[in-house]
Design an enzyme around this catalytic site. Structure first.
Site, short mmCIF file in Angstrom:
data_model
loop_
_atom_site.label_atom_id
_atom_site.label_comp_id
_atom_site.label_asym_id
_atom_site.label_seq_id
_atom_site.Cartn_x
_atom_site.Cartn_y
_atom_site.Cartn_z
N ASP A 1 0.80 -1.23 0.00
CA ASP A 1 0.00 0.00 0.00
C ASP A 1 0.83 1.28 0.00
O ASP A 1 0.28 2.38 -0.11
CB ASP A 1 -0.97 0.00 1.19
CG ASP A 1 -0.28 -0.23 2.55
OD1 ASP A 1 0.88 0.19 2.71
OD2 ASP A 1 -0.92 -0.82 3.45
N HIS B 1 6.69 -7.78 -1.39
CA HIS B 1 5.55 -8.22 -2.20
C HIS B 1 5.11 -7.17 -3.22
O HIS B 1 4.02 -7.25 -3.77
CB HIS B 1 4.37 -8.62 -1.30
CG HIS B 1 4.65 -9.87 -0.51
ND1 HIS B 1 3.90 -10.28 0.57
CD2 HIS B 1 5.60 -10.83 -0.67
CE1 HIS B 1 4.38 -11.42 1.05
NE2 HIS B 1 5.42 -11.77 0.33
P1 NAD Z 1 -2.04 -11.28 7.61
O1 NAD Z 1 -3.33 -10.75 7.06
O2 NAD Z 1 -1.69 -12.71 7.44
O3 NAD Z 1 -1.93 -10.98 9.16
C1 NAD Z 1 -2.18 -9.75 9.76
C2 NAD Z 1 -1.86 -9.90 11.25
O4 NAD Z 1 -1.98 -8.65 11.90
C3 NAD Z 1 -2.81 -10.87 11.98
O5 NAD Z 1 -2.03 -11.70 12.82
C4 NAD Z 1 -3.72 -9.94 12.80
O6 NAD Z 1 -4.15 -10.57 13.99
C5 NAD Z 1 -2.81 -8.77 13.07
N1 NAD Z 1 -3.48 -7.48 13.21
C6 NAD Z 1 -4.37 -6.89 12.36
N2 NAD Z 1 -4.68 -5.65 12.76
C7 NAD Z 1 -4.01 -5.45 13.94
C8 NAD Z 1 -3.93 -4.34 14.85
N3 NAD Z 1 -4.58 -3.18 14.63
N4 NAD Z 1 -3.14 -4.47 15.95
C9 NAD Z 1 -2.47 -5.64 16.19
N5 NAD Z 1 -2.50 -6.71 15.34
C10 NAD Z 1 -3.25 -6.61 14.23
O7 NAD Z 1 -0.94 -10.39 7.03
P2 NAD Z 1 0.39 -10.81 6.43
O8 NAD Z 1 1.06 -11.87 7.26
O9 NAD Z 1 1.06 -9.54 6.19
O10 NAD Z 1 0.07 -11.58 5.02
C11 NAD Z 1 -0.87 -11.18 4.09
C12 NAD Z 1 -0.24 -10.87 2.73
O11 NAD Z 1 -1.19 -10.17 1.95
C13 NAD Z 1 0.91 -9.93 2.88
O12 NAD Z 1 2.06 -10.62 2.60
C14 NAD Z 1 0.67 -8.80 1.88
O13 NAD Z 1 1.43 -9.01 0.71
C15 NAD Z 1 -0.75 -8.90 1.49
N6 NAD Z 1 -1.64 -7.84 2.05
C16 NAD Z 1 -1.23 -6.54 2.06
C17 NAD Z 1 -2.06 -5.55 2.58
C18 NAD Z 1 -1.58 -4.13 2.61
O14 NAD Z 1 -0.74 -3.76 1.78
N7 NAD Z 1 -2.05 -3.29 3.53
C19 NAD Z 1 -3.32 -5.88 3.09
C20 NAD Z 1 -3.71 -7.24 3.05
C21 NAD Z 1 -2.85 -8.20 2.53
#
Ligand code: NAD
Length: 252
Positions: free
Chosen positions: A108, A125
């Site tokens: 993002d 990514h």
């Molecule tokens: P994930 O979705 O697997 O995990 C997110 C983690 O963050 C979870 O363990 C959740 O419990 C925790 N979490 C969420 N909000 C929180 C908060 N406010 N405070 C504390 N903990 C919180 O994410 P990942 O392991 O990064 O894998 C998903 C893949 O998808 C990434 O590799 C990425 O490439 C992509 N992705 C990117 C975005 C983005 O760019 N914002 C969003 C979604 C997915």
């Protein structure tokens, strides 16, 4: 909830550290209105079929999958999202001269928008703010293609060669960019403190940065509301909201 003694201990470690490497996942951006994938309210937790649709093989083989992907890109919350307190805490860490590298799984660009130097951010990514052509490899600003979608195209092709366009992100089944993941792993091995923030630490190879840093002598701190796959490696677990915990430990 995290005890204040844990927060205080991590604050002291950060005060003493010289080469902090932050590894961020989708959890740092949920407070900016971008849902994660695997958290309790995650896109895939609520709709497991969505994970299958996001493989590169399906995307390349099926125009209907691409049309659905473009519709969801057009509506992506990243276009209007603003950095939050968690992102700003990492800017503060850089301002204090402590941030060696910021390795992110996120696509993002909110770390750069918050004010971290682009050269410190390692996007393993990729980024949704660019397109890439699967055939000729040309990269262009995403906004150009969003304009074509708004004008009625459903599966826009590369203007240079007619190939299939996608966002410049790593889909499931797609190879990482070797130089980028190598750089991330090198940085992790050079860390004296690794902060793993808002990632389930299930996505490899980037999750391997955590044991790598630990073996090379770094302290490991995991910041997450939920358990992760690597909690047993952590020297300290900060359990709770990233937007509260990160400013508490990073701001000097
Ligand atoms: P994930 O979705 O697997 O995990 C997110 C983690 O963050 C979870 O363990 C959740 O419990 C925790 N979490 C969420 N909000 C929180 C908060 N406010 N405070 C504390 N903990 C919180 O994410 P990942 O392991 O990064 O894998 C998903 C893949 O998808 C990434 O590799 C990425 O490439 C992509 N992705 C990117 C975005 C983005 O760019 N914002 C969003 C979604 C997915």
């Amino acid at each position: 909830m995290t005890a204040s003694s844990s927060v205080e201990r991590v604050r002291q470690w950060i005060d003493a550290a010289e080469r902090v490497v932050a590894l961020t996942g989708a959890g740092i951006s949920t407070d900016s209105g971008i849902p994660d994938f695997r958290g309790p309210q995650g896109v895939w937790t609520r709709n497991p079929a969505a994970e299958k649709l996001s493989t590169i093989q399906n995307y390349l083989a099926d125009a209907e999958v691409r049309k659905a992907a473009w519709r969801s890109r057009l509506d992506n919350p990243a276009w209007t999202a603003q950095p939050n307190r968690g992102h700003r805490a990492l800017v503060e860490l850089e301002r204090r001269g402590k941030l060696h590298a910021l390795v992110t799984q996120n696509i993002d660009e909110l770390h750069q928008r918050a004010g971290n130097s682009p050269e410190r951010v390692i996007e393993v990514h990729g980024t949704i703010r660019r397109t890439m052509c699967w055939r000729c490899g040309e990269r262009r600003p995403m906004e150009e293609t969003l304009a074509r979608l708004r004008a009625g195209e459903e599966d826009p092709a590369c203007l240079a060669c007619g190939g299939i366009l996608k966002s410049d992100t790593i889909s499931f089944g797609q190879q990482l960019v070797p130089e980028v993941i190598d750089r991330a792993m090198r940085a992790a091995a050079e860390a004296d403190l690794l902060l793993a923030i808002g990632s389930t630490l299930q996505v490899y190879p980037v999750a391997g940065a955590v044991p790598l840093a630990k073996q090379a002598g770094a302290k490991v701190v995991i910041v997450n509301a939920e358990p992760t796959a690597m909690d047993e490696l952590a020297d300290e677990l900060l359990t709770g909201a990233i937007g509260e915990l990160l400013p508490a430990v990073c701001v000097g």
